[in-house]
Design an enzyme around this catalytic site. Sequence first.
Site, PDB file in Angstrom:
ATOM      1  N   LEU A 148       2.049 -18.074  18.017  1.00 38.72           N
ATOM      2  CA  LEU A 148       1.585 -18.119  19.404  1.00 38.72           C
ATOM      3  C   LEU A 148       0.689 -19.331  19.615  1.00 38.72           C
ATOM      4  CD1 LEU A 148       1.879 -15.582  21.558  1.00 38.72           C
ATOM      5  CD2 LEU A 148       2.516 -15.101  19.210  1.00 38.72           C
ATOM      6  N   TYR A 173      -9.025 -27.570  19.323  1.00 40.36           N
ATOM      7  CA  TYR A 173      -8.206 -26.346  19.391  1.00 40.36           C
ATOM      8  C   TYR A 173      -6.734 -26.714  19.600  1.00 40.36           C
ATOM      9  CZ  TYR A 173      -6.622 -21.818  21.215  1.00 40.36           C
ATOM     10  OH  TYR A 173      -5.960 -20.638  21.423  1.00 40.36           O
ATOM     11  N   ARG A 213      -2.781 -22.732  39.760  1.00 42.29           N
ATOM     12  CA  ARG A 213      -2.702 -22.208  38.399  1.00 42.29           C
ATOM     13  C   ARG A 213      -1.564 -21.197  38.308  1.00 42.29           C
ATOM     14  NH1 ARG A 213      -5.575 -25.821  37.903  1.00 42.29           N
ATOM     15  NH2 ARG A 213      -7.615 -26.019  36.894  1.00 42.29           N
ATOM     16  N   ASP A 224     -13.545 -28.821  40.950  1.00 32.65           N
ATOM     17  CA  ASP A 224     -12.261 -28.119  41.070  1.00 32.65           C
ATOM     18  C   ASP A 224     -11.540 -28.004  39.732  1.00 32.65           C
ATOM     19  OD1 ASP A 224     -11.824 -27.128  43.589  1.00 32.65           O
ATOM     20  OD2 ASP A 224     -10.998 -29.001  44.385  1.00 32.65           O
ATOM     21  N   GLY A 274      -3.681 -10.263  14.372  1.00 31.30           N
ATOM     22  CA  GLY A 274      -4.464 -10.314  15.618  1.00 31.30           C
ATOM     23  C   GLY A 274      -4.151  -9.151  16.546  1.00 31.30           C
ATOM     24  N   LYS A 304      -3.344 -26.066  17.349  1.00 29.42           N
ATOM     25  CA  LYS A 304      -2.149 -25.375  17.861  1.00 29.42           C
ATOM     26  C   LYS A 304      -0.898 -26.239  17.677  1.00 29.42           C
ATOM     27  CE  LYS A 304      -3.704 -21.435  19.155  1.00 29.42           C
ATOM     28  NZ  LYS A 304      -3.203 -20.245  18.476  1.00 29.42           N
ATOM     29  N   HIS A 339     -12.053 -15.963  31.405  1.00 27.67           N
ATOM     30  CA  HIS A 339     -11.104 -16.780  32.147  1.00 27.67           C
ATOM     31  C   HIS A 339     -11.210 -16.444  33.633  1.00 27.67           C
ATOM     32  CE1 HIS A 339      -8.662 -17.082  28.209  1.00 27.67           C
ATOM     33  NE2 HIS A 339      -9.297 -18.209  28.422  1.00 27.67           N
ATOM     34  N   SER A 378      -0.432 -22.386  22.871  1.00 25.00           N
ATOM     35  CA  SER A 378      -1.125 -22.375  24.158  1.00 25.00           C
ATOM     36  C   SER A 378      -0.682 -23.595  24.970  1.00 25.00           C
ATOM     37  CB  SER A 378      -2.625 -22.448  23.883  1.00 25.00           C
ATOM     38  OG  SER A 378      -3.300 -22.889  25.021  1.00 25.00           O
ATOM     39  N   SER A 379      -0.848 -23.508  26.291  1.00 26.50           N
ATOM     40  CA  SER A 379      -0.448 -24.625  27.151  1.00 26.50           C
ATOM     41  C   SER A 379      -1.363 -25.837  26.960  1.00 26.50           C
ATOM     42  CB  SER A 379      -0.451 -24.200  28.619  1.00 26.50           C
ATOM     43  OG  SER A 379      -1.738 -23.779  28.984  1.00 26.50           O
ATOM     44  N   CYS A 380      -2.507 -25.664  26.279  1.00 27.40           N
ATOM     45  CA  CYS A 380      -3.416 -26.806  26.102  1.00 27.40           C
ATOM     46  C   CYS A 380      -2.876 -27.821  25.101  1.00 27.40           C
ATOM     47  CB  CYS A 380      -4.808 -26.337  25.704  1.00 27.40           C
ATOM     48  SG  CYS A 380      -4.846 -25.646  24.059  1.00 27.40           S
ATOM     49  N   ASN A 434      -1.542 -19.243  31.248  1.00 24.16           N
ATOM     50  CA  ASN A 434      -2.736 -18.367  31.340  1.00 24.16           C
ATOM     51  C   ASN A 434      -2.282 -16.918  31.407  1.00 24.16           C
ATOM     52  OD1 ASN A 434      -4.608 -20.602  31.835  1.00 24.16           O
ATOM     53  ND2 ASN A 434      -3.533 -20.771  33.773  1.00 24.16           N
ATOM     54  N   LEU A 435      -2.929 -16.085  30.598  1.00 21.08           N
ATOM     55  CA  LEU A 435      -2.545 -14.670  30.555  1.00 21.08           C
ATOM     56  C   LEU A 435      -3.655 -13.810  31.133  1.00 21.08           C
ATOM     57  CD1 LEU A 435      -1.175 -14.686  26.899  1.00 21.08           C
ATOM     58  CD2 LEU A 435       0.143 -14.929  29.012  1.00 21.08           C
ATOM     59  N   MET A 438      -5.972  -9.502  22.820  1.00 15.01           N
ATOM     60  CA  MET A 438      -5.252  -9.208  24.058  1.00 15.01           C
ATOM     61  C   MET A 438      -3.733  -9.339  23.866  1.00 15.01           C
ATOM     62  SD  MET A 438      -5.727 -11.369  27.487  1.00 15.01           S
ATOM     63  CE  MET A 438      -4.888 -11.003  28.981  1.00 15.01           C
ATOM     64  N   VAL A 439      -3.307 -10.420  23.228  1.00 11.82           N
ATOM     65  CA  VAL A 439      -1.867 -10.655  23.070  1.00 11.82           C
ATOM     66  C   VAL A 439      -1.294  -9.806  21.939  1.00 11.82           C
ATOM     67  CG1 VAL A 439      -0.108 -12.400  22.616  1.00 11.82           C
ATOM     68  CG2 VAL A 439      -2.114 -13.006  23.956  1.00 11.82           C
TER      69      VAL A 439
END
Length: 324
Positions: A108, A139, A216, A285, A13, A143, A186, A110-112, A172-173, A17-18
């Site tokens: 890698l 997703y 956040r 929100d 990958g 993970k 994002h 994710s916080s999800c 979040n990045l 981005m990462v």
Amino acid sequence: MNRDLGQKIYVAGHRGMVGSAIVRNLEAQGYQNIITKTHAQLDLTNQSAVSQFFAAEKPDQVYLAAAKVGGIHANNTFPAEFIYQNLMMEANVIHQAFEHGVKKLLFLGSSCIYPKLASQPMAESALLTGTLEPTNEPYAIAKIAGIKLCESYNRQYGISHGLDYRSVMPTNLYGPGDNYYPENSHVIPALIRKFHEAKVNQAPEVVIWGTGTPMREFLYVDDMAAASVFVMDLDKSTYDQHTAPMQSHINVGFGSDITIAQLAATVGKVVGYQGQIVYDPSKPDGTLRKWMDSGRLNRLGWKAQIKFDEGLALAYQDFLRMNQ
Ligand SMILES: NC(=O)c1ccc[n+]([C@@H]2O[C@H](COP(=O)([O-])OP(=O)(O)OC[C@H]3O[C@@H](n4cnc5c(N)ncnc54)[C@H](OP(=O)(O)O)[C@@H]3O)[C@@H](O)[C@H]2O)c1
């Protein structure tokens, strides 16, 4: 620290981005033998192609930063693609890494992965303690499977084969290589675009959805890459002291969070927007707070280096470069 700059390192990958930030970090540290393949050259969902790649290259280390990634809309519209492709990529890369003698791998996540109602800040121990956010459950399940693949291979083959597969869960990045397309970006790239366009068009106000009060956490992507290399290179005994065989993942956060109103004000300042910021409370929100507990990583000796306004300024430069 376990550093051999001649090791052959595969970054999966690397155009993302990462992944691109991990390659930048490794190169800056002097790692000289980094191998990469584009999605077109190697489809990681293809088991035999991945097997052939590992047989030919036999890397020493793997950073698994390839994934099918998307926002709420994409996750809701294509749930089958999100769960299938991510499970396949993880299973293929982790299993073929094992089959071909790779001792060290970093996955890698994710916080999800954490439950929708996890207490804040979200600690590693919150994993599998509650129901996930439904919009990205497929997703998140993939993970979580990635973490459990790493742990299961360690538990079965760690001693016999010297396997040491680890995982990191970023908050979040933002930063270079972000996606600035308005439909599926994002919050930070979306706000950068919004404020930039308002500045160029001399719009008197920028309207932000919701009340501005949700909180956040944001981490600059080069900090994430630094944390990834730090975790990969940690001595095994130190890593083992701070993790457990069935709870081995490590959160990577900035350490503190900010309100959406603070975020909007900072983006406006960095972009140089002079008008008013207005909130539209008739719009949702979303989750009120999403904040990682990065205590485990901090105790291991790492914390974020790039201040939020500095990171945003660099992200805005990247946006300008991309939109020249
Ligand atoms: N960005 C964030 O805010 C954030 C936050 C938390 C966690 N993360 C995690 O960090 C990881 C990387 O995210 P990212 O933001 O860097 O994503 P990204 O920019 O979309 O990069 C993902 C990379 O994976 C590649 N890829 C996707 N499917 C592939 C396949 N079948 N075979 C080979 N390569 C494939 C993509 O190539 P193509 O583009 O050519 O398909 C792309 O280069 C993900 O696991 C994500 O969950 C990201």
